[in-house]
Write a protein that holds these residues in place. Structure first.
Motif, PDB file in Angstrom:
ATOM      1  N   LYS A   6      -0.945  13.263 -13.279  1.00 58.40           N
ATOM      2  CA  LYS A   6       0.064  12.422 -12.624  1.00 58.40           C
ATOM      3  C   LYS A   6       0.553  11.319 -13.556  1.00 58.40           C
ATOM      4  O   LYS A   6       1.663  10.800 -13.417  1.00 58.40           O
ATOM      5  CB  LYS A   6      -0.520  11.767 -11.361  1.00 58.40           C
ATOM      6  N   TYR A   7      -0.280  10.970 -14.510  1.00 59.11           N
ATOM      7  CA  TYR A   7       0.006   9.843 -15.392  1.00 59.11           C
ATOM      8  C   TYR A   7       0.230  10.283 -16.837  1.00 59.11           C
ATOM      9  O   TYR A   7       0.129   9.466 -17.763  1.00 59.11           O
ATOM     10  CB  TYR A   7      -1.150   8.844 -15.321  1.00 59.11           C
ATOM     11  N   GLY A   8       0.525  11.559 -17.004  1.00 60.09           N
ATOM     12  CA  GLY A   8       0.782  12.064 -18.357  1.00 60.09           C
ATOM     13  C   GLY A   8      -0.433  12.018 -19.254  1.00 60.09           C
ATOM     14  O   GLY A   8      -0.294  11.885 -20.472  1.00 60.09           O
ATOM     15  N   GLN A   9      -1.620  12.055 -18.644  1.00 66.17           N
ATOM     16  CA  GLN A   9      -2.895  12.072 -19.365  1.00 66.17           C
ATOM     17  C   GLN A   9      -3.131  10.790 -20.186  1.00 66.17           C
ATOM     18  O   GLN A   9      -3.936  10.781 -21.110  1.00 66.17           O
ATOM     19  CB  GLN A   9      -2.965  13.282 -20.313  1.00 66.17           C
ATOM     20  N   THR A  10      -2.441   9.711 -19.815  1.00 65.87           N
ATOM     21  CA  THR A  10      -2.658   8.454 -20.542  1.00 65.87           C
ATOM     22  C   THR A  10      -2.488   7.253 -19.609  1.00 65.87           C
ATOM     23  O   THR A  10      -1.597   7.245 -18.747  1.00 65.87           O
ATOM     24  CB  THR A  10      -1.693   8.333 -21.745  1.00 65.87           C
ATOM     25  N   MET A  40     -11.323 -16.924 -10.332  1.00 68.45           N
ATOM     26  CA  MET A  40     -10.048 -16.552 -10.976  1.00 68.45           C
ATOM     27  C   MET A  40      -9.331 -15.544 -10.083  1.00 68.45           C
ATOM     28  O   MET A  40      -9.453 -14.330 -10.243  1.00 68.45           O
ATOM     29  CB  MET A  40     -10.327 -15.975 -12.368  1.00 68.45           C
ATOM     30  N   THR A  41      -8.557 -16.056  -9.120  1.00 71.31           N
ATOM     31  CA  THR A  41      -7.955 -15.230  -8.078  1.00 71.31           C
ATOM     32  C   THR A  41      -7.160 -14.059  -8.640  1.00 71.31           C
ATOM     33  O   THR A  41      -7.367 -12.904  -8.252  1.00 71.31           O
ATOM     34  CB  THR A  41      -7.033 -16.087  -7.187  1.00 71.31           C
ATOM     35  N   GLU A  42      -6.245 -14.353  -9.538  1.00 70.75           N
ATOM     36  CA  GLU A  42      -5.347 -13.305 -10.029  1.00 70.75           C
ATOM     37  C   GLU A  42      -6.094 -12.260 -10.849  1.00 70.75           C
ATOM     38  O   GLU A  42      -5.790 -11.069 -10.783  1.00 70.75           O
ATOM     39  CB  GLU A  42      -4.197 -13.928 -10.827  1.00 70.75           C
ATOM     40  N   ILE A  43      -7.097 -12.693 -11.611  1.00 67.90           N
ATOM     41  CA  ILE A  43      -7.904 -11.735 -12.382  1.00 67.90           C
ATOM     42  C   ILE A  43      -8.684 -10.822 -11.439  1.00 67.90           C
ATOM     43  O   ILE A  43      -8.760  -9.601 -11.648  1.00 67.90           O
ATOM     44  CB  ILE A  43      -8.875 -12.473 -13.320  1.00 67.90           C
ATOM     45  N   CYS A  44      -9.257 -11.387 -10.377  1.00 72.39           N
ATOM     46  CA  CYS A  44     -10.030 -10.574  -9.414  1.00 72.39           C
ATOM     47  C   CYS A  44      -9.151  -9.506  -8.765  1.00 72.39           C
ATOM     48  O   CYS A  44      -9.550  -8.340  -8.654  1.00 72.39           O
ATOM     49  CB  CYS A  44     -10.646 -11.468  -8.339  1.00 72.39           C
ATOM     50  N   LEU A  45      -7.966  -9.906  -8.345  1.00 73.51           N
ATOM     51  CA  LEU A  45      -7.059  -8.950  -7.708  1.00 73.51           C
ATOM     52  C   LEU A  45      -6.565  -7.911  -8.713  1.00 73.51           C
ATOM     53  O   LEU A  45      -6.396  -6.733  -8.374  1.00 73.51           O
ATOM     54  CB  LEU A  45      -5.889  -9.686  -7.078  1.00 73.51           C
ATOM     55  N   ALA A  46      -6.359  -8.331  -9.947  1.00 71.60           N
ATOM     56  CA  ALA A  46      -5.940  -7.396 -11.000  1.00 71.60           C
ATOM     57  C   ALA A  46      -7.042  -6.369 -11.260  1.00 71.60           C
ATOM     58  O   ALA A  46      -6.759  -5.175 -11.458  1.00 71.60           O
ATOM     59  CB  ALA A  46      -5.605  -8.166 -12.274  1.00 71.60           C
ATOM     60  N   LYS A  47      -8.283  -6.819 -11.249  1.00 66.84           N
ATOM     61  CA  LYS A  47      -9.411  -5.889 -11.451  1.00 66.84           C
ATOM     62  C   LYS A  47      -9.470  -4.856 -10.328  1.00 66.84           C
ATOM     63  O   LYS A  47      -9.694  -3.669 -10.562  1.00 66.84           O
ATOM     64  CB  LYS A  47     -10.728  -6.676 -11.516  1.00 66.84           C
ATOM     65  N   GLU A  48      -9.251  -5.323  -9.096  1.00 66.29           N
ATOM     66  CA  GLU A  48      -9.263  -4.391  -7.961  1.00 66.29           C
ATOM     67  C   GLU A  48      -8.138  -3.367  -8.083  1.00 66.29           C
ATOM     68  O   GLU A  48      -8.335  -2.175  -7.811  1.00 66.29           O
ATOM     69  CB  GLU A  48      -9.112  -5.176  -6.648  1.00 66.29           C
ATOM     70  N   ALA A  49      -6.957  -3.836  -8.497  1.00 68.22           N
ATOM     71  CA  ALA A  49      -5.817  -2.924  -8.640  1.00 68.22           C
ATOM     72  C   ALA A  49      -6.076  -1.907  -9.751  1.00 68.22           C
ATOM     73  O   ALA A  49      -5.757  -0.718  -9.616  1.00 68.22           O
ATOM     74  CB  ALA A  49      -4.549  -3.723  -8.943  1.00 68.22           C
ATOM     75  N   LEU A  50      -6.666  -2.354 -10.859  1.00 67.80           N
ATOM     76  CA  LEU A  50      -6.976  -1.436 -11.960  1.00 67.80           C
ATOM     77  C   LEU A  50      -8.049  -0.437 -11.532  1.00 67.80           C
ATOM     78  O   LEU A  50      -7.973   0.753 -11.867  1.00 67.80           O
ATOM     79  CB  LEU A  50      -7.443  -2.222 -13.187  1.00 67.80           C
ATOM     80  N   GLU A  51      -9.022  -0.916 -10.766  1.00 66.74           N
ATOM     81  CA  GLU A  51     -10.094  -0.020 -10.301  1.00 66.74           C
ATOM     82  C   GLU A  51      -9.509   1.101  -9.440  1.00 66.74           C
ATOM     83  O   GLU A  51      -9.896   2.269  -9.563  1.00 66.74           O
ATOM     84  CB  GLU A  51     -11.134  -0.820  -9.506  1.00 66.74           C
ATOM     85  N   ALA A  52      -8.548   0.744  -8.568  1.00 66.67           N
ATOM     86  CA  ALA A  52      -7.902   1.757  -7.722  1.00 66.67           C
ATOM     87  C   ALA A  52      -7.133   2.764  -8.574  1.00 66.67           C
ATOM     88  O   ALA A  52      -7.168   3.975  -8.318  1.00 66.67           O
ATOM     89  CB  ALA A  52      -6.967   1.073  -6.731  1.00 66.67           C
ATOM     90  N   LEU A  53      -6.445   2.264  -9.592  1.00 65.88           N
ATOM     91  CA  LEU A  53      -5.707   3.165 -10.494  1.00 65.88           C
ATOM     92  C   LEU A  53      -6.662   4.086 -11.245  1.00 65.88           C
ATOM     93  O   LEU A  53      -6.422   5.296 -11.350  1.00 65.88           O
ATOM     94  CB  LEU A  53      -4.889   2.338 -11.488  1.00 65.88           C
ATOM     95  N   VAL A 112       1.664   2.248 -15.114  1.00 69.83           N
ATOM     96  CA  VAL A 112       2.071   0.847 -14.948  1.00 69.83           C
ATOM     97  C   VAL A 112       2.685   0.624 -13.575  1.00 69.83           C
ATOM     98  O   VAL A 112       2.380  -0.358 -12.891  1.00 69.83           O
ATOM     99  CB  VAL A 112       3.077   0.440 -16.057  1.00 69.83           C
ATOM    100  N   HIS A 113       3.534   1.561 -13.145  1.00 71.00           N
ATOM    101  CA  HIS A 113       4.193   1.443 -11.842  1.00 71.00           C
ATOM    102  C   HIS A 113       3.160   1.428 -10.709  1.00 71.00           C
ATOM    103  O   HIS A 113       3.200   0.553  -9.829  1.00 71.00           O
ATOM    104  CB  HIS A 113       5.168   2.596 -11.653  1.00 71.00           C
ATOM    105  N   VAL A 114       2.231   2.380 -10.734  1.00 71.16           N
ATOM    106  CA  VAL A 114       1.208   2.455  -9.677  1.00 71.16           C
ATOM    107  C   VAL A 114       0.334   1.204  -9.699  1.00 71.16           C
ATOM    108  O   VAL A 114      -0.010   0.651  -8.645  1.00 71.16           O
ATOM    109  CB  VAL A 114       0.353   3.728  -9.836  1.00 71.16           C
ATOM    110  N   TYR A 115      -0.023   0.745 -10.895  1.00 69.23           N
ATOM    111  CA  TYR A 115      -0.866  -0.449 -11.001  1.00 69.23           C
ATOM    112  C   TYR A 115      -0.197  -1.648 -10.326  1.00 69.23           C
ATOM    113  O   TYR A 115      -0.822  -2.362  -9.536  1.00 69.23           O
ATOM    114  CB  TYR A 115      -1.164  -0.780 -12.465  1.00 69.23           C
TER     115      TYR A 115
END
Length: 794
Positions: A625-629, A602-615, A636-639
């Motif tokens: 930096k994220y208003g504690q939430t 699942m290409t898009e899910i894998c890349l989404a997981k990596e992006a969320l992990e970085a966030l 959302v912007h950084v993700y």
């Protein structure tokens, strides 16, 4: 013939939504069937009249002649290219350049042996030559005007490149729009021989009257809602949001981003905008588009109630079915060209209308012009379609006088791409800390580091049980059907007696899923005998992401397996949905091991997981930096910055819809088509292409799929008596064609997409061929009432 040509001309000119296309369309309509004036076509039709069904089937080319006439008269003008391509393609899309052979569409048609001299002589016997020449001159003038408009927007922005798309792409979209009008008018005029009312559509004044009545009904409906409940601060915020949306209706054609928190009332607020915009600017239609049928069916009902007349609302998706044959036929006609005032449809239907090669999809395209289109949950559209979608939004808003609203609680539109961005997207509602705080219903907690390497199915299940003891109702959303099944089966053995345990996945047929969803909603709303802080039944549901967006139920706690931040925030929309708890609901993000949940395919899910992990990594270091939430605008912007960066690293053109067969993408195929142009030059000794229309329309249209089918096999599940009766009808050789069609449509609610691997495991014992239609039917010994299709017989 003269009557048909004038009929197609009249219908198309009445329906043409773009003034600058009318003269171009007129010439195309008069020429489109000129080839039918040949002796070959006359002799074929004579055989059909005399012999009926016994006449031999043969294809007589009747589209080449009209295209050749305009090419001779027109020379190298944009209007001539648009007209010729539309005529050549009015029975099916064609590539302007064949990338396999390097041959142009014009070259192919000039090679065909047709009675060209006979056709042109007879054509000007039924169409005055001097008048036709004047039509052609007017068409060329409008073609030049059209080209200047395209150049000013796409090609004339000095130094900006293709920031908002290429001129070639927009010329191609105008070609598709012209073809849409020609196809619809041709089919409509042919249909009037059997149904004289087939060509009738409501006039502008009638449509304005509908908008006026719908607005009044809407305001009465909203007032009734207010009167029937106690007012709260959230109602005040929803009212403010709705009124801001209404105010934006002053603009005739624009692109808006409606980004409000879950519970902010975006469906009704965007509808209010649509109604006021439609009335103020005499729009032809309002479209509401959503990515999932679950959202669509739910919101279609809300829209019908709000506008006060169900006859104004066409709900168009695969689950719509009418028992009465007349109702079914009326529905089919309405879906052919989307002539209803308000159309509620899926993202698949909408994007197919813009890009698919299906003739039924192309036919509807012109209805998108001079309208309002509301796209709900746009973050759920596939990433590979991003730039195609952006360019379509630009085409509709800049050239077609259409207003577009992009709705979501989490939107990727904030991300700037190198090329092909949405042009001039405005905020419909100004961000407010009051709204963010007021609609806050949950706390999102990162538990991805709890277990190194990720949780096993057993560990996820135990975590779920602990959350269940604390919160009484828990929704678990995972990324794969296997993980959902394994987790459900583990929990079956471990949950306490007072727990109602449910499972949802696409291994269950739609009818079965709908039944389970109703059971879940009832369980969550029913009161327990013993009152307490949790006054509803104790429920656990394990599901794939099919419940993530738009399903109107509410759990006290949600556990979401790692995916994208948009998935997490959408999942959070199923938690404390109506802010009815005396505290904030809890949403946990968990990480699963590869053994528990393999998302590698699942290409898009894998890349989404990596992006969320970085966030998440950055959030742990500096939550301020994220208003504690984690559901803040900043998060959302950084993700999305991370996500699109990872997409580009994998394939720099992934968001342009890759076409691997030719190592190109659909944005290129529908624009400059460099692969085709290079092949043309190679096959023509380096000669440059002369045409300004070089797109590979058919190749791109054939390749386009919103949802990848992955070679899945559609299997009917005889889940209940209705499905069994439909199969019996197909089994009976004496049933009429209309009854068989009705049975097939009814069975759509019982179909499950099965992978070739699972089909092989089920074998002939699990799946059998049924009837002359060749449909595949599941042996119910391989269907479980709790989890759907299983590999093992029971």
């Amino acid at each position: 013939m003269a009557q048909h040509l004038s009929g197609v001309e009249r219908i198309g000119l009445e329906r043409c939504p773009i003034p600058v296309l009318k003269n171009i369309y007129r010439v195309a309509s008069l020429l489109h069937d000129a080839g039918k004036l040949s002796d070959d076509f006359y002799n074929y039709m004579k055989s059909v009249w005399e012999k009926g069904d016994a006449a031999s089937k043969q294809h007589v080319d009747h589209s080449s002649a009209g295209g050749r006439i305009i090419e001779v008269m027109g020379g190298k003008k944009l209007a001539a290219y648009l007209i010729a391509a539309a005529i050549y393609s009015h029975h099916g899309l064609q590539d302007c350049i064949d990338a396999d052979t390097g041959e142009s569409l014009s070259e192919k048609r000039w090679k065909k042996e047709i009675q060209y001299d006979t056709v042109i002589q007879r054509f000007f016997q039924i169409c005055d030559l001097n008048q036709f020449k004047q039509y052609v001159i007017e068409a060329y003038k409008d073609g030049e005007k059209l080209d200047r408009q395209i150049y000013a927007f796409a090609d004339g922005k000095g130094g900006q490149g293709h920031v908002f798309g290429s001129g070639s792409f927009y010329r191609g979209m105008f070609e598709r729009l012209l073809l849409s009008l020609l196809m619809d008018s041709d089919w409509t005029d042919s249909g009037t021989w059997m149904d004289p009312l087939a060509s009738s559509q409501s006039h502008l004044q009638e449509r304005d009257d509908i908008w006026e009545k719908a607005m009044m009904n809407f305001e009465n409906y909203m007032n009734t809602l207010k009167q029937n409940k106690e007012s709260s601060i959230l109602d005040v915020y929803r009212s403010e949001i709705s009124l801001q949306c209404q105010k934006m209706s002053e603009l005739s054609a624009a692109v808006f981003r409606l980004n409000v928190p879950t519970g902010g009332g975006k469906t009704l607020s965007s509808l209010r905008y649509g109604l006021y915009c439609a009335k103020r600017h005499h729009k032809k239609h309002i479209f509401y588009v959503a990515p999932y049928n679950s959202i669509l069916e739910q919101n279609a009902e809300a829209i019908r109630k709000a506008v006060g007349n169900s006859q104004w609302v066409l709900e168009h998706h695969c689950n719509v079915f009418y028992e009465d044959e007349k109702d079914e036929e009326a529905y089919r006609k309405l879906t052919e060209n989307w002539s209803s005032p308000i159309i509620v449809t899926t993202a698949v239907q909408m994007l197919n209308t813009l890009f698919s090669s299906e003739k039924s999809s192309i036919r509807r395209m012109y209805s998108l012009c001079d309208s309002v289109i509301i796209f709900d949950e746009v973050q759920a559209f596939p990433a590979k379609c991003t730039e195609l979608f952006n360019l379509a939004v630009n085409f509709l808003s800049v050239f077609c006088n259409t207003s577009v609203v992009l709705c979501s609680a989490t939107q990727p539109s904030v991300v700037r791409l190198k090329e092909n961005n949405v042009f001039n997207c405005r905020e419909m509602v100004e961000a407010s800390p009051l709204y963010e705080e007021g609609f806050k219903r949950v706390v999102i907690e990162d538990r991805t580091e709890d277990i190194p390497g990720g949780m096993s199915v057993e560990e996820l299940s135990e975590f779920t049980l602990r959350a269940f003891e604390a919160y009484d109702s828990v929704l678990v959303i995972v990324n794969t059907k296997k993980c959902a099944k394994d987790t459900f089966e583990y929990l079956q053995k471990a949950v306490p007696e007072d727990c109602l345990l449910f499972h949802l996945s696409t291994n269950m047929c739609p009818t079965h899923r709908k039944k389970v969803l109703e059971e879940i909603k009832k369980a969550l709303s029913d009161k327990k005998e013993k009152e307490g802080p949790f006054d509803k039944k104790r429920v656990i549901c394990v599901s794939t992401q099919l419940v993530e967006a738009g399903v109107d139920f509410s759990f006290n706690c949600v556990i979401r397996s790692m995916a994208g931040l948009d998935n997490v925030i959408q999942a959070a929309g199923r938690c404390n949905r109506h802010k009815s708890l005396p505290y904030l609901g809890k949403v946990y993000i968990v990480k699963l091991s590869k053994e528990a949940e393999n998302t590698d395919p699942m290409t898009e899910i894998c890349l989404a997981k990596e992006a969320l992990e970085a966030l998440l990594c950055d959030y742990r270091k500096a939550p301020e930096k994220y208003g504690q939430t984690l559901d803040s605008e900043a998060a959302v912007h950084v993700y999305y910055e991370q996500y699109y960066q990872k997409l580009r690293l994998r394939d720099q053109h992934y968001t342009r819809y890759p076409y691997l067969d030719w190592q190109t993408n659909l944005v290129e195929l529908l624009g400059d088509n460099p692969v085709g142009v290079n092949m043309y030059r190679r096959e023509h000794s380096g000669k440059m292409v002369q045409s300004c229309l070089n797109q590979a329309f058919k190749t791109a249209g054939d390749a386009f799929q919103v949802i990848e089918e992955d070679q899945k096999i559609s299997v009917v599940v005889p889940y209940d008596e209705i499905a069994c009766q439909a199969l019996d009808i197909l089994d009976n050789p004496y049933t009429s064609l209309s009854e068989r069609k009705k049975a097939l449509r009814r069975l759509q609610l019982y179909c499950v997409g099965v992978s070739p691997a699972l089909a092989a495991k089920l074998g002939d014992d699990g799946i059998r061929e049924h009837g002359t239609e060749g449909i595949k039917v599941l042996n119910m010994a391989y269907y479980d009432e709790k989890i759907g299709i299983t590999e093992n017989r029971h």
